[in-house]
Design a protein around this motif. Sequence first.
Motif, short mmCIF file in Angstrom:
data_model
loop_
_atom_site.label_atom_id
_atom_site.label_comp_id
_atom_site.label_asym_id
_atom_site.label_seq_id
_atom_site.Cartn_x
_atom_site.Cartn_y
_atom_site.Cartn_z
N PRO A 114 52.87 41.67 49.74
CA PRO A 114 52.46 42.48 50.90
C PRO A 114 52.97 43.91 50.84
O PRO A 114 52.28 44.84 51.27
N MET A 115 54.16 44.12 50.28
CA MET A 115 54.72 45.47 50.18
C MET A 115 53.85 46.37 49.31
O MET A 115 53.80 47.59 49.52
N ASP A 116 53.17 45.76 48.33
CA ASP A 116 52.30 46.53 47.43
C ASP A 116 50.84 46.42 47.84
O ASP A 116 49.95 46.88 47.10
N GLY A 117 50.58 45.81 48.98
CA GLY A 117 49.21 45.67 49.45
C GLY A 117 48.38 44.66 48.70
O GLY A 117 47.15 44.72 48.69
N ILE A 118 49.05 43.70 48.04
CA ILE A 118 48.34 42.67 47.27
C ILE A 118 48.36 41.37 48.06
O ILE A 118 49.42 40.78 48.28
N GLY A 119 47.19 40.93 48.50
CA GLY A 119 47.07 39.70 49.25
C GLY A 119 46.37 38.63 48.44
O GLY A 119 45.92 38.87 47.30
N PRO A 120 46.23 37.42 48.97
CA PRO A 120 45.59 36.31 48.25
C PRO A 120 44.17 36.64 47.79
O PRO A 120 43.75 36.20 46.72
N SER A 121 43.43 37.41 48.58
CA SER A 121 42.04 37.73 48.22
C SER A 121 41.95 38.66 47.01
O SER A 121 40.88 38.80 46.41
N ASP A 122 43.07 39.29 46.64
CA ASP A 122 43.08 40.19 45.48
C ASP A 122 43.32 39.44 44.18
O ASP A 122 43.25 40.03 43.10
N LEU A 123 43.64 38.15 44.28
CA LEU A 123 43.98 37.35 43.11
C LEU A 123 42.92 36.28 42.86
O LEU A 123 42.06 36.03 43.69
N ASN A 124 43.01 35.64 41.70
CA ASN A 124 42.05 34.59 41.32
C ASN A 124 42.49 33.24 41.90
O ASN A 124 42.70 32.27 41.16
N ILE A 125 42.62 33.20 43.22
CA ILE A 125 43.07 31.98 43.89
C ILE A 125 41.88 31.12 44.32
O ILE A 125 41.89 29.90 44.13
N ASP A 126 40.86 31.73 44.88
CA ASP A 126 39.69 30.96 45.31
C ASP A 126 39.06 30.21 44.14
O ASP A 126 38.61 29.07 44.28
N SER A 127 39.02 30.85 42.96
CA SER A 127 38.43 30.19 41.79
C SER A 127 39.30 29.02 41.33
O SER A 127 38.79 28.04 40.79
N LEU A 128 40.62 29.13 41.54
CA LEU A 128 41.51 28.00 41.22
C LEU A 128 41.22 26.82 42.14
O LEU A 128 41.10 25.68 41.69
N VAL A 129 41.11 27.10 43.43
CA VAL A 129 40.81 26.04 44.40
C VAL A 129 39.47 25.40 44.07
O VAL A 129 39.33 24.16 44.09
#
Length: 205
Positions: A114-129
Amino acid sequence: MNFSSQLLEDAVNEFAKLPGVGQKTALRLVLHLLNKEQEEVSHFGRTLIRLKEEIKHCQVCHNISDHNTCSICSAPKRDAATICVVEDTRDVMAIENTNQYFGVYHVLGGLISPMDGIGPSDLNIDSLVQRVATTPVKEVILALSANMEGDTTLFYLHKRLKDFQIPITTIARGIAFGGELEYADEITLGRSILTRVPYENSLIK
């Protein structure tokens, strides 16, 4: 630093933008290239341009690849039902160098910060799920760096995956807190993979 040539200064400034490269090192690299034959320098430049223009990310795991599916995901001898979740390609290379892991990977492309403005939607998390939901998976290993961002990401991933009723493990903390996975020695990292534990067991009660 005073330069006798604007072209030299421009080249040094570009090299100095690379991680861990200061002005003096950049100057040394540029002068080294100037002393090389024209064809060697041209080949060096073409290689970097091809890298940027032609590199792909595996459509399955998001690892850097020459093809749409990387050599690990397409290897028939790999255990496709065991997925090791890592931050980036450097961690894939670090774990592969241990010769202790024979499953496949999922590259997040970063950590929640969060300090760098990086949230879950910025990562390849949905594709993992989606991958866990649509393919036979017997274990997900969360192999992330032992720091605040890594722990935040671990907690979020566990929350997203726990309803699938599959083992979710994390590598043993042979890695010191605050340490980056890519800098761990191969023996320590290999043992951490082999002695992984259920994620719930790693939580402080």
